[in-house]
Design a protein around this motif. Structure first.
Motif, mmCIF file in Angstrom:
data_model
loop_
_atom_site.group_PDB
_atom_site.id
_atom_site.type_symbol
_atom_site.label_atom_id
_atom_site.label_comp_id
_atom_site.label_asym_id
_atom_site.label_seq_id
_atom_site.Cartn_x
_atom_site.Cartn_y
_atom_site.Cartn_z
ATOM 1 N N TRP A 101 -3.192 0.397 11.619
ATOM 2 C CA TRP A 101 -2.035 0.606 10.826
ATOM 3 C C TRP A 101 -0.839 -0.158 11.250
ATOM 4 C CZ3 TRP A 101 -1.959 5.536 7.176
ATOM 5 C CH2 TRP A 101 -2.966 5.844 6.846
ATOM 6 N N PRO B 293 -5.716 -3.560 0.977
ATOM 7 C CA PRO B 293 -4.372 -3.897 1.151
ATOM 8 C C PRO B 293 -3.279 -3.595 -0.013
ATOM 9 C CG PRO B 293 -5.462 -5.869 0.830
ATOM 10 C CD PRO B 293 -6.499 -5.007 1.301
ATOM 11 N N PRO C 81 -5.960 -0.030 5.377
ATOM 12 C CA PRO C 81 -4.740 -0.964 5.086
ATOM 13 C C PRO C 81 -5.200 -2.477 5.088
ATOM 14 C CG PRO C 81 -4.280 0.328 7.037
ATOM 15 C CD PRO C 81 -5.521 0.677 6.893
ATOM 16 N N CYS D 185 3.796 6.527 9.242
ATOM 17 C CA CYS D 185 2.403 5.941 8.630
ATOM 18 C C CYS D 185 2.282 4.857 9.724
ATOM 19 C CB CYS D 185 2.395 5.572 7.354
ATOM 20 S SG CYS D 185 2.405 6.746 6.139
ATOM 21 N N ARG D 186 3.428 4.195 10.183
ATOM 22 C CA ARG D 186 2.998 3.057 11.154
ATOM 23 C C ARG D 186 2.335 3.708 12.468
ATOM 24 N NH1 ARG D 186 6.401 0.991 15.185
ATOM 25 N NH2 ARG D 186 5.882 -1.108 15.643
ATOM 26 N N TRP E 155 -1.111 -3.585 10.707
ATOM 27 C CA TRP E 155 -0.784 -4.092 9.224
ATOM 28 C C TRP E 155 0.670 -4.090 9.114
ATOM 29 C CZ3 TRP E 155 1.407 -1.968 4.984
ATOM 30 C CH2 TRP E 155 1.385 -2.689 3.677
ATOM 31 N N SER F 198 2.580 -7.264 7.724
ATOM 32 C CA SER F 198 3.097 -7.437 6.396
ATOM 33 C C SER F 198 4.461 -8.030 6.230
ATOM 34 C CB SER F 198 3.223 -5.950 5.795
ATOM 35 O OG SER F 198 3.784 -5.931 4.424
ATOM 36 N N PHE G 122 -3.340 0.196 -0.427
ATOM 37 C CA PHE G 122 -2.484 0.747 0.662
ATOM 38 C C PHE G 122 -0.870 0.606 0.465
ATOM 39 C CE2 PHE G 122 -0.558 0.736 5.043
ATOM 40 C CZ PHE G 122 -0.954 2.233 5.365
ATOM 41 N N GLN G 123 -0.507 -0.574 0.115
ATOM 42 C CA GLN G 123 0.933 -0.979 -0.029
ATOM 43 C C GLN G 123 1.340 -0.016 -1.252
ATOM 44 O OE1 GLN G 123 2.297 -4.753 0.567
ATOM 45 N NE2 GLN G 123 3.837 -4.820 -0.856
#
Length: 279
Positions: free
Chosen positions: A45, A20, A16, A38-39, A48, A52, A23-24
């Protein structure tokens, strides 16, 4: 012959932050539950997601595009349009990443939920009020009936029956602006409908469908990961309240139901019926 590039677990953990944008873009293509999963893959992660400021606004925009493409049967188009109009208005009110997260989840659920197809008499009232608005007789469009914006979190038929009876007097309510009270009431009375239940809202005021903006939401020193904080504890340790079993599209509607005491009414079994089966 070129050497193969080895990919280590550490590389994926740093993905991430090392890529970035890529990944986004991947996250935006996923559904909301998978994104939240995913978090918790690893601490990198999670960090991130915490840092974000745009991921959920991007997800919310994609959800809006999907919901606009949803096709309904002709007889349900009016009901879906009413709900969609409120959801889109709430999206326009979003100004924090937390609100974008909430709306992304809510809009995604709306695309999968069934549409309420009862209360035809109230829908006729809604149509009459919309016509009055288009003719300039009312300052703001009406919203309703309230039942379109409520869902039960429990599908058990007995629970649905009890909640329906408890909420019966509020399900057919029509929400109009405080300034339109005389015009709205006169419009439906001229049509021979005099049993409409009204809820009056300051449509032009500071409080929108998402509720009032928090004055201290941008103050430093708050909980860094509050965006993903858990829900508050239940009101009762064993039995849920009517409000806890409801999913409201709008926080303003939830606040309205709190004023009616729905956060105090507990759903409990009929103990006399249960004890009859005890030998």
């Amino acid at each position: 012959m070129s050497a193969a590039v080895s990919v280590t677990p550490s590389s994926w953990a740093k993905f991430p932050f090392s890529h970035p944008c890529s990944f986004q873009k991947i996250m935006v293509m996923l559904d909301t539950s998978t994104i939240l999963d995913c978090r918790v893959v690893c601490t990198d992660w999670r960090d991130w997601f915490t840092a974000s400021k745009t991921v959920w606004s991007s997800v919310s925009s994609r959800m809006v595009a999907r919901v606009l493409r949803r096709r309904m049967r002709t007889e349900l188009e009016q009901v879906w349009d009413i709900r969609l109009d409120l959801l889109l208005e709430m999206v326009d009110e979003c100004w924090t990443e937390e609100q974008e997260l909430t709306m992304a989840i809510r809009i995604e659920r709306a695309t999968k939920q069934s549409i309420w197809c009862e209360f035809d008499d109230t829908l006729k009232v809604i149509s009459q009020l919309h016509q009055a608005f288009y003719r300039g007789l009312m300052a703001s469009p009406c919203v309703g009936p309230v039942c379109i914006f409520l869902r039960s979190k429990v599908a058990h038929p007995y629970v649905l029956k009890v909640m329906g009876a408890t909420l019966a007097e509020y399900l057919k309510c029509v929400i109009i602006s405080c300034d339109d009270r005389p015009a709205g009431v006169c419009t439906v009375r001229r049509r021979g409908v005099d049993n409409t239940r009204w809820v009056f809202k300051d449509m032009d005021g500071r409080e929108g469908w998402l509720g009032e903006k928090s004055e201290d939401c941008n103050e430093e020193g708050g909980e860094k990961d509050s965006l993903y904080s858990t829900a508050p504890p239940p009101a009762h340790g064993i039995f849920p309240t009517v409000l806890e079993l409801l999913d409201c599209d709008s926080p303003w509607l939830k606040k309205m139901l709190i004023k009616t005491g729905m956060d105090k009414i507990l759903l409990v079994p009929k103990f006399e019926e249960v004890t009859k089966h005890i030998e």
